[in-house]
Design an enzyme around this catalytic site. Structure first.
Site, PDB file in Angstrom:
ATOM      1  N   LEU A  50       4.009  17.087 -25.093  1.00 44.13           N
ATOM      2  CA  LEU A  50       2.656  16.643 -24.954  1.00 44.13           C
ATOM      3  C   LEU A  50       2.306  15.357 -24.996  1.00 44.13           C
ATOM      4  O   LEU A  50       1.074  14.893 -24.650  1.00 44.13           O
ATOM      5  CB  LEU A  50       1.776  17.583 -25.816  1.00 44.13           C
ATOM      6  CG  LEU A  50       1.499  19.133 -25.604  1.00 44.13           C
ATOM      7  CD1 LEU A  50       1.206  19.845 -26.792  1.00 44.13           C
ATOM      8  CD2 LEU A  50       1.130  19.338 -24.376  1.00 44.13           C
ATOM      9  N   GLY A  71       1.345  21.902 -29.695  1.00 45.97           N
ATOM     10  CA  GLY A  71       1.146  21.031 -30.806  1.00 45.97           C
ATOM     11  C   GLY A  71       1.750  21.452 -32.078  1.00 45.97           C
ATOM     12  O   GLY A  71       2.327  22.543 -32.036  1.00 45.97           O
ATOM     13  N   SER A  73       1.502  23.241 -35.566  1.00 47.60           N
ATOM     14  CA  SER A  73       0.567  24.454 -36.077  1.00 47.60           C
ATOM     15  C   SER A  73       0.373  24.424 -37.456  1.00 47.60           C
ATOM     16  O   SER A  73      -0.360  25.570 -37.776  1.00 47.60           O
ATOM     17  CB  SER A  73       1.645  25.645 -35.339  1.00 47.60           C
ATOM     18  OG  SER A  73       2.657  25.988 -35.914  1.00 47.60           O
ATOM     19  N   SER A 109      -8.542  26.642 -34.788  1.00 48.30           N
ATOM     20  CA  SER A 109      -8.017  27.046 -36.103  1.00 48.30           C
ATOM     21  C   SER A 109      -9.083  27.283 -37.035  1.00 48.30           C
ATOM     22  O   SER A 109      -9.956  26.456 -37.073  1.00 48.30           O
ATOM     23  CB  SER A 109      -6.672  26.276 -36.542  1.00 48.30           C
ATOM     24  OG  SER A 109      -6.521  26.836 -37.729  1.00 48.30           O
ATOM     25  N   HIS A 111      -8.706  26.820 -39.921  1.00 46.19           N
ATOM     26  CA  HIS A 111      -8.627  25.337 -40.857  1.00 46.19           C
ATOM     27  C   HIS A 111      -9.680  24.132 -40.255  1.00 46.19           C
ATOM     28  O   HIS A 111      -9.728  23.061 -41.015  1.00 46.19           O
ATOM     29  CB  HIS A 111      -7.201  24.923 -40.738  1.00 46.19           C
ATOM     30  CG  HIS A 111      -6.386  25.933 -41.446  1.00 46.19           C
ATOM     31  ND1 HIS A 111      -6.387  26.080 -42.632  1.00 46.19           N
ATOM     32  CD2 HIS A 111      -5.272  26.866 -40.859  1.00 46.19           C
ATOM     33  CE1 HIS A 111      -5.800  27.244 -43.029  1.00 46.19           C
ATOM     34  NE2 HIS A 111      -5.148  27.501 -41.825  1.00 46.19           N
ATOM     35  N   TYR A 134      -4.330  18.530 -39.973  1.00 40.34           N
ATOM     36  CA  TYR A 134      -4.257  19.705 -38.987  1.00 40.34           C
ATOM     37  C   TYR A 134      -5.488  20.349 -38.538  1.00 40.34           C
ATOM     38  O   TYR A 134      -5.971  20.299 -37.380  1.00 40.34           O
ATOM     39  CB  TYR A 134      -3.278  20.810 -39.518  1.00 40.34           C
ATOM     40  CG  TYR A 134      -3.290  21.922 -38.444  1.00 40.34           C
ATOM     41  CD1 TYR A 134      -2.639  22.088 -37.462  1.00 40.34           C
ATOM     42  CD2 TYR A 134      -3.849  23.207 -39.226  1.00 40.34           C
ATOM     43  CE1 TYR A 134      -2.700  23.144 -36.570  1.00 40.34           C
ATOM     44  CE2 TYR A 134      -3.791  24.367 -38.314  1.00 40.34           C
ATOM     45  CZ  TYR A 134      -3.370  24.514 -37.504  1.00 40.34           C
ATOM     46  OH  TYR A 134      -3.126  25.513 -36.539  1.00 40.34           O
ATOM     47  N   LYS A 138      -7.884  20.056 -35.001  1.00 44.66           N
ATOM     48  CA  LYS A 138      -8.358  21.168 -34.266  1.00 44.66           C
ATOM     49  C   LYS A 138     -10.268  21.005 -34.050  1.00 44.66           C
ATOM     50  O   LYS A 138     -10.427  21.141 -32.806  1.00 44.66           O
ATOM     51  CB  LYS A 138      -8.432  22.569 -34.983  1.00 44.66           C
ATOM     52  CG  LYS A 138      -6.996  22.865 -35.203  1.00 44.66           C
ATOM     53  CD  LYS A 138      -6.352  23.332 -33.843  1.00 44.66           C
ATOM     54  CE  LYS A 138      -4.724  23.627 -33.856  1.00 44.66           C
ATOM     55  NZ  LYS A 138      -4.067  23.689 -32.558  1.00 44.66           N
ATOM     56  N   ARG A 172      -5.764  36.891 -48.160  1.00 42.79           N
ATOM     57  CA  ARG A 172      -6.650  35.911 -47.411  1.00 42.79           C
ATOM     58  C   ARG A 172      -6.517  36.411 -45.942  1.00 42.79           C
ATOM     59  O   ARG A 172      -7.532  36.710 -45.231  1.00 42.79           O
ATOM     60  CB  ARG A 172      -6.083  34.696 -47.508  1.00 42.79           C
ATOM     61  CG  ARG A 172      -6.735  33.694 -46.671  1.00 42.79           C
ATOM     62  CD  ARG A 172      -6.247  32.083 -46.936  1.00 42.79           C
ATOM     63  NE  ARG A 172      -6.560  31.341 -45.700  1.00 42.79           N
ATOM     64  CZ  ARG A 172      -5.771  31.142 -44.689  1.00 42.79           C
ATOM     65  NH1 ARG A 172      -4.578  31.678 -44.747  1.00 42.79           N
ATOM     66  NH2 ARG A 172      -6.142  30.379 -43.803  1.00 42.79           N
TER      67      ARG A 172
HETATM   68  C1  15L Z   1      -3.178  28.263 -38.754  1.00 41.35           C
HETATM   69  O1  15L Z   1      -3.735  27.605 -38.186  1.00 41.35           O
HETATM   70  C2  15L Z   1      -1.539  28.200 -38.298  1.00 41.35           C
HETATM   71  O2  15L Z   1      -1.147  27.865 -37.212  1.00 41.35           O
HETATM   72  C3  15L Z   1      -0.730  29.442 -38.847  1.00 41.35           C
HETATM   73  O3  15L Z   1       0.587  29.050 -39.099  1.00 41.35           O
HETATM   74  C4  15L Z   1      -1.169  29.825 -40.219  1.00 41.35           C
HETATM   75  O4  15L Z   1      -1.217  29.241 -41.441  1.00 41.35           O
HETATM   76  C5  15L Z   1      -2.928  30.277 -40.073  1.00 41.35           C
HETATM   77  O5  15L Z   1      -3.457  29.010 -39.773  1.00 41.35           O
HETATM   78  C6  15L Z   1      -3.572  30.662 -41.417  1.00 41.35           C
HETATM   79  O6  15L Z   1      -4.568  30.025 -41.911  1.00 41.35           O
HETATM   80  O7  15L Z   1      -3.132  31.746 -41.900  1.00 41.35           O
END
Ligand code: 15L
Length: 270
Positions: A50, A71, A73, A109, A111, A134, A138, A172
């Site tokens: 990428l 990418g 992750s 994500s 996150h 990360y 996103k 979670r």
């Molecule tokens: C994500 O965005 C990750 O790509 C994945 O590996 C997990 O960590 C997931 O979140 C999560 O929050 O469980």
């Protein structure tokens, strides 16, 4: 959609949804640094890093729609995130624009909004509160998607994915679990629904204990087939084996929030 490109095709999420996409689109072009295992009859591999704009342009040539899973992750060093998720994501959207690709589904994500507290229920209209470099990448990808939608008319769907897997792994994940077949439904909405302009949706199954208001996905026809409560006991048994995480357990992003944390937890997040 005749020819669909999937980036990050050698990764775990791609491995779960590729079999479910077989036969839906006439051709699935798979890109990654290395070839994914077991190419199907309608799959073709094109290697692409990428960070290499020319390689990304070659992968995108002749493509109608893109599922961008590529990418890094999870959390990583700034240089890792910068290369794979910031520069890589830019290269992808820019190659798509130049090639006239109509639709992109971007794997965002949870996150990007990890610093919201678990007691809150949030929609897709909240300010981003990333919990990691990360997560910032996103949020960047979502912003880039909005730019290409508004400025170039691309139809862009950002899926704020929770955790994709066969079952929720812990407490979670009971709130954020996304089954592979529900992810495929969301991806297909992004690639096919006529009303898509720029959308953010939560990538989450129909979990009763969810934190996210996914109204827009439902308006666009999403009908999740799975729900985490069917796996509740297993998930709680797994949770019992995990060490306590007094910071991570307060926030939606979990351990992504507690990692490197140096603030006052009562004042952090929202
Ligand atoms: C994500 O965005 C990750 O790509 C994945 O590996 C997990 O960590 C997931 O979140 C999560 O929050 O469980």
């Amino acid at each position: 959609m005749r020819r669909v490109l999937m980036t990050g095709a050698a990764g775990g999420v791609a491995g779960m949804i590729r079999p479910l996409l077989a036969g839906i689109y006439p051709e699935l072009v798979l890109s990654d640094l290395r070839a994914p295992a077991g190419l199907g009859a309608t799959e073709r591999f094109v290697p692409a890093d990428l960070t290499d704009a020319a390689a990304v342009e070659a992968a995108v040539a002749g493509i109608d729609g893109i599922i961008h899973l590529g990418g890094h992750s999870v959390e990583g060093s700034w240089d890792t995130i910068l290369q794979a998720n910031i520069i890589g994501c830019y290269n992808l959207f820019e190659a798509a624009r130049k090639a006239g690709v109509k639709r992109v589904v971007f794997a965002s994500s949870n996150h990007a909004i990890g610093f919201y507290r678990r007691r809150r229920r949030i929609g897709t209209d909240v300010t981003v509160r990333p919990d990691s470099r990360y997560g910032v990448s996103k949020a960047f990808g979502e912003a880039l998607g909005a730019l290409y939608a508004d400025k170039h008319g691309m139809r862009v769907t950002c899926l704020r994915i929770g955790n994709v897997g066969d079952r929720p792994l812990d407490r979670r994940r009971l709130s954020i679990w996304l089954s592979p077949r529900d992810l495929v439904q969301l991806v297909r909405i992004g690639l096919e629904h006529p009303d898509i302009r720029f959308e953010i949706m939560y990538g989450v199954s129909g979990n009763a204990v969810g934190w996210w208001d996914n109204d827009r996905a439902f308006q666009l026809g999403y009908r999740p087939e799975d729900r985490s409560e069917d796996h509740r006991e297993q998930a709680l048994a797994a949770q019992a084996k995990l060490p306590p995480d007094p910071i991570g357990d307060v926030f939606q992003g979990g351990t992504f929030c507690s990692a490197e944390f140096t603030a006052d937890p009562d004042r952090a997040g929202r």
